[in-house]
Scaffold this active site. Structure first.
Site, PDB file in Angstrom:
ATOM      1  N   LYS A  14       0.833  -1.210   0.000  1.00 19.02           N
ATOM      2  CA  LYS A  14       0.000   0.000   0.000  1.00 19.02           C
ATOM      3  C   LYS A  14       0.870   1.264   0.000  1.00 19.02           C
ATOM      4  CE  LYS A  14      -2.318  -1.018   3.829  1.00 19.02           C
ATOM      5  NZ  LYS A  14      -1.787  -2.342   4.229  1.00 19.02           N
ATOM      6  N   ARG A  89      -9.792   0.616   8.953  1.00 24.64           N
ATOM      7  CA  ARG A  89      -9.410  -0.750   9.272  1.00 24.64           C
ATOM      8  C   ARG A  89     -10.495  -1.495  10.038  1.00 24.64           C
ATOM      9  NH1 ARG A  89      -3.478   0.240   9.221  1.00 24.64           N
ATOM     10  NH2 ARG A  89      -2.301  -1.599   9.729  1.00 24.64           N
ATOM     11  N   ARG A 128      11.246  -5.965   5.005  1.00 20.74           N
ATOM     12  CA  ARG A 128      11.102  -4.535   5.316  1.00 20.74           C
ATOM     13  C   ARG A 128      11.678  -4.245   6.708  1.00 20.74           C
ATOM     14  NH1 ARG A 128       5.099  -2.160   5.109  1.00 20.74           N
ATOM     15  NH2 ARG A 128       4.882  -3.280   7.063  1.00 20.74           N
ATOM     16  N   ARG A 134      11.098  -0.731  12.099  1.00 24.12           N
ATOM     17  CA  ARG A 134       9.799  -0.838  12.765  1.00 24.12           C
ATOM     18  C   ARG A 134       9.771  -2.061  13.677  1.00 24.12           C
ATOM     19  NH1 ARG A 134       4.863   0.104   8.635  1.00 24.12           N
ATOM     20  NH2 ARG A 134       3.864  -1.069  10.310  1.00 24.12           N
ATOM     21  N   ARG A 146      -0.670  -9.151  13.485  1.00 28.59           N
ATOM     22  CA  ARG A 146      -1.175  -8.127  12.560  1.00 28.59           C
ATOM     23  C   ARG A 146      -1.979  -8.750  11.423  1.00 28.59           C
ATOM     24  NH1 ARG A 146       4.149  -5.533  11.164  1.00 28.59           N
ATOM     25  NH2 ARG A 146       3.057  -4.117   9.765  1.00 28.59           N
TER      26      ARG A 146
HETATM   27  P1  AMP Z   1       0.525   0.464   9.331  1.00 29.26           P
HETATM   28  O1  AMP Z   1       1.719   1.340   9.096  1.00 29.26           O
HETATM   29  O2  AMP Z   1      -0.658   0.901   8.513  1.00 29.26           O
HETATM   30  O3  AMP Z   1       0.833  -0.997   9.163  1.00 29.26           O
HETATM   31  O4  AMP Z   1       0.092   0.661  10.861  1.00 29.26           O
HETATM   32  C1  AMP Z   1       0.963   0.327  11.922  1.00 29.26           C
HETATM   33  C2  AMP Z   1       0.163   0.181  13.201  1.00 29.26           C
HETATM   34  O5  AMP Z   1      -0.485   1.420  13.517  1.00 29.26           O
HETATM   35  C3  AMP Z   1      -0.952  -0.852  13.154  1.00 29.26           C
HETATM   36  O6  AMP Z   1      -0.486  -2.170  13.427  1.00 29.26           O
HETATM   37  C4  AMP Z   1      -1.888  -0.322  14.260  1.00 29.26           C
HETATM   38  O7  AMP Z   1      -1.383  -0.615  15.546  1.00 29.26           O
HETATM   39  C5  AMP Z   1      -1.779   1.186  14.063  1.00 29.26           C
HETATM   40  N1  AMP Z   1      -2.785   1.667  13.084  1.00 29.26           N
HETATM   41  C6  AMP Z   1      -2.547   2.236  11.877  1.00 29.26           C
HETATM   42  N2  AMP Z   1      -3.684   2.552  11.255  1.00 29.26           N
HETATM   43  C7  AMP Z   1      -4.692   2.153  12.065  1.00 29.26           C
HETATM   44  C8  AMP Z   1      -6.111   2.196  11.971  1.00 29.26           C
HETATM   45  N3  AMP Z   1      -6.741   2.692  10.892  1.00 29.26           N
HETATM   46  N4  AMP Z   1      -6.834   1.689  13.021  1.00 29.26           N
HETATM   47  C9  AMP Z   1      -6.223   1.188  14.107  1.00 29.26           C
HETATM   48  N5  AMP Z   1      -4.897   1.107  14.261  1.00 29.26           N
HETATM   49  C10 AMP Z   1      -4.119   1.597  13.246  1.00 29.26           C
END
Ligand code: AMP
Length: 190
Positions: A14, A89, A128, A134, A146
């Site tokens: 993404k 999400r 990654r 991260r 996740r």
């Molecule tokens: P991402 O970079 O999109 O993979 O997000 C990393 C982490 O941020 C996720 O594993 C969640 O803990 C939190 N997070 C990001 N976006 C959301 C969302 N829309 N709703 C809830 N938690 C989020």
């Protein structure tokens, strides 16, 4: 105005595709993961709150996420539209987003869902993690959590947009430019 939800499991690509879409369509990138990481880096209260969820690979509570997105939309002027990346999400987030956009006479043009098999995802996230730094990319158990959270809580969001006849699936394995071309074809049909 183009408002696109770019959807897919962690590691689906993404972020990579968002960057290319922003450059081509001059859209505003709204990645909730990036926003949380920025808060973490700046040591804000919101960042502190989000950290414990993020480190465990769990979702940050809906009201926190929705408030942050509301702020970002309100503080963005003169945009051609948004790419929502990693948001919504949950179905509650999707409903809230529809309401937020409606208040501004905007709506979602469509959801593009990147389809990637689980084994490929795990490998991509591990790779990654070697460079992203991260925490949530580096631990096998967290990666598993996740993906499971995605299956349990996030997949219903695709059903939500399907119900609005706004869902298009794209095969997310192969050359980045080929996947990008397939996404653009969908966007150009909106
Ligand atoms: P991402 O970079 O999109 O993979 O997000 C990393 C982490 O941020 C996720 O594993 C969640 O803990 C939190 N997070 C990001 N976006 C959301 C969302 N829309 N709703 C809830 N938690 C989020």
């Amino acid at each position: 105005m183009l408002n696109i939800v770019l959807f897919g499991p962690p590691g689906a690509g993404k972020g990579t595709q968002s960057e290319k879409l922003i450059a081509k369509y001059k859209l505003t990138h709204l990645s909730t993961g990036d926003l949380f990481r920025a808060h973490l880096g700046q040591g804000t209260d919101l960042g502190q709150l989000a950290r414990k969820y993020m480190d465990e690979g769990r979702l940050v509570p809906d009201e926190v996420v929705i408030g942050m997105v509301d702020d970002k939309i309100k503080n963005t002027q003169d945009s051609n539209g948004f790419i929502f990346d990693g948001f919504p999400r949950t179905v509650a987030q999707a409903r809230a987003l529809d309401l937020l956009l409606e208040e501004k006479n905007m709506s979602i043009s469509g959801m593009i869902a990147l389809d990637v098999p689980e084994e490929v995802l795990k490998e991509r996230i591990r790779e990654r993690g070697e460079t992203s730094g991260r925490v949530d990319d580096q631990d096998e158990e967290k990666i598993k959590t996740r993906i499971q959270v995605y299956l349990d809580e996030t997949i219903p969001v695709a059903t939500y947009y399907k119900g609005q006849e706004k869902l298009t699936k794209i095969h997310g394995v192969g050359a980045i430019d080929e996947i990008f071309a397939n996404i653009c074809e969908v966007i150009d049909s909106y």
